[in-house]
Design an enzyme around this catalytic site. Structure first.
Site, PDB file in Angstrom:
ATOM      1  N   GLU A 193       5.786   8.268  -3.112  1.00  0.00           N
ATOM      2  CA  GLU A 193       4.700   8.748  -3.957  1.00  0.00           C
ATOM      3  C   GLU A 193       4.757  10.268  -4.118  1.00  0.00           C
ATOM      4  O   GLU A 193       4.511  10.796  -5.212  1.00  0.00           O
ATOM      5  CB  GLU A 193       3.346   8.341  -3.361  1.00  0.00           C
ATOM      6  CG  GLU A 193       3.128   6.841  -3.289  1.00  0.00           C
ATOM      7  CD  GLU A 193       3.585   6.204  -1.980  1.00  0.00           C
ATOM      8  OE1 GLU A 193       2.984   5.203  -1.576  1.00  0.00           O
ATOM      9  OE2 GLU A 193       4.543   6.719  -1.367  1.00  0.00           O
ATOM     10  N   CYS A 246      -0.296   8.912   2.009  1.00  0.00           N
ATOM     11  CA  CYS A 246      -0.063   8.911   0.562  1.00  0.00           C
ATOM     12  C   CYS A 246      -1.336   8.573  -0.202  1.00  0.00           C
ATOM     13  O   CYS A 246      -1.485   8.958  -1.371  1.00  0.00           O
ATOM     14  CB  CYS A 246       1.051   7.932   0.209  1.00  0.00           C
ATOM     15  SG  CYS A 246       2.681   8.480   0.760  1.00  0.00           S
TER      16      CYS A 246
END
Length: 351
Positions: free
Chosen positions: A52, A88
């Protein structure tokens, strides 16, 4: 269909981390604004940025304003805990990404639905299980490690067309061709650990490295019950971290860890426990026949890669292992070598 299209791209990206991210999973991410990909990334190296992060970093300056209007596709549930990198989920919320589409959940105890829940609680629209089967299969090593608390076990051997892996008396026999040898070294580079038994170590004196393919060397595991391996053995040269399973000695000297097991009948569960403790999520076993068969008989294996040289017939010798409870997944031909991939039927990833 659009969701599946972008998830397939996530899986393609994720696979690029093969052999470099363990014990972490392979993860790919794609950021999409109005059917246009504005960012891509994958987890490239253990301890470094997750998919990510790399995806968002790849967004061009002129598209940064579109991030908060986009959909993030990620092949595995975003993490929600502090490890070697920050969560994330917090990055996603920081960039106000309104939609997240994931492939499958992360079975690691510190995640396992918590990442999805964190996003939902913050108002993010989350769609789960897009190409779930494919996403789980890609990370079958990681998921097996956490679900079953043992490494994902891969059996590998080469045999003649009439079913032998060596000559009588334990004499080695060159079976696979040069192209297949390179493929085998590629396989080694993708796994965490590699194992051989005593007789194979004595007769072949293998290095068990990836010298024919660029990539990481797996941790070597040798079964040497009575410590019969001579000091000049390649497995004891200290060039690669090596575990020696035996009944006599328990100590660690430089790159070699002597691990003692009192009861030989407990060999397989003890080795599985040790490798799990060492965070080695995969184990490829390359011989010999007796060791391979012991894992088959114990139903402690996940896939088998069997190389059959169709031009070699020796009529008698050391018989190849015999699989049970398996199905053929894939078969390829490399010159005179037939390469078959089998999966254990009872495995969650056999179909």
């Amino acid at each position: 269909m659009r969701h599946e299209q972008y998830m397939r791209r996530c899986l393609q990206l994720a696979e690029m981390g093969m052999g470099s991210v363990a014990p972490n999973p392979m993860v790919g991410a794609v950021l999409v604004y109005e059917d246009r990909i504005i960012g891509e990334g994958y987890h490239m190296q253990y301890g470094q940025a997750h998919a990510e992060v790399n995806c968002i970093k790849s967004v061009k300056p002129e598209d940064i304003g579109l991030i908060e209007k986009s959909t993030l596709y990620v092949s595995l549930e975003p993490c929600n805990h502090h490890g070697k990198t920050p969560p994330c989920t917090e990055l996603i919320l920081q960039h106000r990404i309104p939609h997240v589409v994931s492939g499958c959940r992360d079975s690691f105890s510190k995640v396992n639905g918590a990442g999805i829940q964190r996003l939902k609680d913050a108002g993010v629209e989350v769609i789960e299980d897009v190409l779930k089967k494919e996403a789980a299969y890609l990370n079958r090593r990681f998921l097996t490690f956490h679900n079953e608390r043992r490494p994902y076990v891969i059996l590998k051997w080469a045999q003649t067309v009439d079913g032998y892996i060596g000559l009588e008396g334990g004499k080695p026999l060159k079976i696979s061709n040069e192209m297949t040898d390179r493929l085998v070294h590629k396989w080694r580079s993708e796994e965490s650990a590699i194992m051989v038994g005593t007789n194979t170590a004595l007769s072949d004196n293998p290095a068990l490295t990836t010298r024919l393919w660029p990539g990481n060397n797996p941790v070597r595991v040798a079964i040497d019950w009575d410590l019969r391996l001579p000091a000049e053995s390649k497995l004891l040269d200290g060039s690669v971290p090596t575990i020696v399973i035996n009944k006599i000695r328990e100590e660690k000297i430089n790159n070699i860890h002597y691990f003692s097991i009192e009861n030989k009948s407990e060999l397989i569960p003890s080795v599985m426990e040790l490798l799990y403790h060492e965070q080695l999520i995969t184990l490829i076993i390359e011989g010999g026949s007796k060791l391979l068969q012991s894992f088959i008989d114990a139903d402690c294996w996940d896939e088998a890669r069997v190389i059959i040289n169709q031009s070699i017939r020796i009529n008698r010798g050391v018989a190849a292992p015999v699989l049970n409870g398996h199905r053929l997944i894939q078969s390829n031909q490399v010159d005179n070598d037939e390469i078959n991939l089998f999966a254990r039927i009872r495995s969650n990833f056999s179909s």
